[in-house]
Design an enzyme around this catalytic site. Structure first.
Site, PDB file in Angstrom:
ATOM      1  N   HIS A 135      -2.646   5.671  -9.004  1.00 56.86           N
ATOM      2  CA  HIS A 135      -2.367   4.243  -8.950  1.00 56.86           C
ATOM      3  C   HIS A 135      -3.317   3.488  -8.012  1.00 56.86           C
ATOM      4  O   HIS A 135      -3.757   4.008  -6.983  1.00 56.86           O
ATOM      5  CB  HIS A 135      -0.918   3.993  -8.503  1.00 56.86           C
ATOM      6  N   HIS A 144     -19.557   7.883 -12.108  1.00 61.00           N
ATOM      7  CA  HIS A 144     -19.300   9.021 -12.997  1.00 61.00           C
ATOM      8  C   HIS A 144     -18.302   9.946 -12.306  1.00 61.00           C
ATOM      9  O   HIS A 144     -18.612  10.533 -11.265  1.00 61.00           O
ATOM     10  CB  HIS A 144     -20.603   9.765 -13.294  1.00 61.00           C
TER      11      HIS A 144
END
Length: 199
Positions: A135, A144
């Site tokens: 979250h 990446h």
């Protein structure tokens, strides 16, 4: 309207992106790569090099860049945007993405990845296979996140940063821009811009 997708990059990232595009029900999936004459055993149609794509942009209504190098991905997406092309995101149907998260154009979310509520994935990001983004994380442009990474809640990852396979990041950590993190690293402290980290 037929969905015609041109993908830049016919390497390993391209194979995965192509399969996700198939699952996303694109009608046409064509690849372009400057190494076209050196590529073997690629499962999709490679139509030519990047110059040939430049001459045929009008034949496609969606574009995607499947290149693992963050800065090369940025260069190609920037060029496609300048030409006013529609940049696609590719989301694997077996990923789990909260309706309360956000994913911007040019990003790829691969199989079995999880993105939880309050998380923002910016432009051109790769969320690789089986990564977990908890979250309220913030993943900046052209980062990446490699396979099997685990980011706890409230983590931020800077632009152009690369997290190696299996990286674990503790809650609330800030990782700067253009950082390279080694395979299997465990991140307990903030990391400044332009650093290389491995433990």
């Amino acid at each position: 309207m037929n969905k015609k997708l041109a993908i830049i990059g016919a390497g390993g990232q391209g194979k995965v992106a192509g399969e996700i595009a198939l699952l996303n029900q694109y009608d046409t999936i064509d690849f372009f790569d400057d190494q076209v004459n050196e590529i073997e055993k690629f499962p999709f149609k490679i139509c030519g090099n990047i110059d040939q794509l430049k001459n045929n942009l009008k034949n496609y209504n969606f574009f995607f860049v499947a290149i693992g190098d963050n800065k090369k991905r940025y260069d190609y997406i920037s060029w496609l945007k300048k030409e006013k092309n529609n940049i696609a995101s590719l989301i694997h149907p077996k990923s789990t993405i909260s309706r309360f998260s956000s994913i911007e154009a040019g990003s790829c979310v691969m199989a079995n990845s999880v993105i939880n509520p309050g998380t923002f994935i910016k432009e051109g990001v790769i969320i690789n296979t089986s990564s977990s983004i908890d979250h309220d994380c913030f993943i900046e442009d052209y980062a990446h996140i490699s396979p099997n990474c685990s980011l706890s809640g409230n983590v931020s990852v800077g632009k152009f940063t690369h997290l190696g396979t299996g990286t674990s990041v503790h809650p609330g950590i800030n990782i700067g821009k253009n950082v390279k993190i080694g395979i299997g690293s465990k991140i307990y402290k903030n990391i400044l811009d332009n650093k290389t980290f491995k433990n």
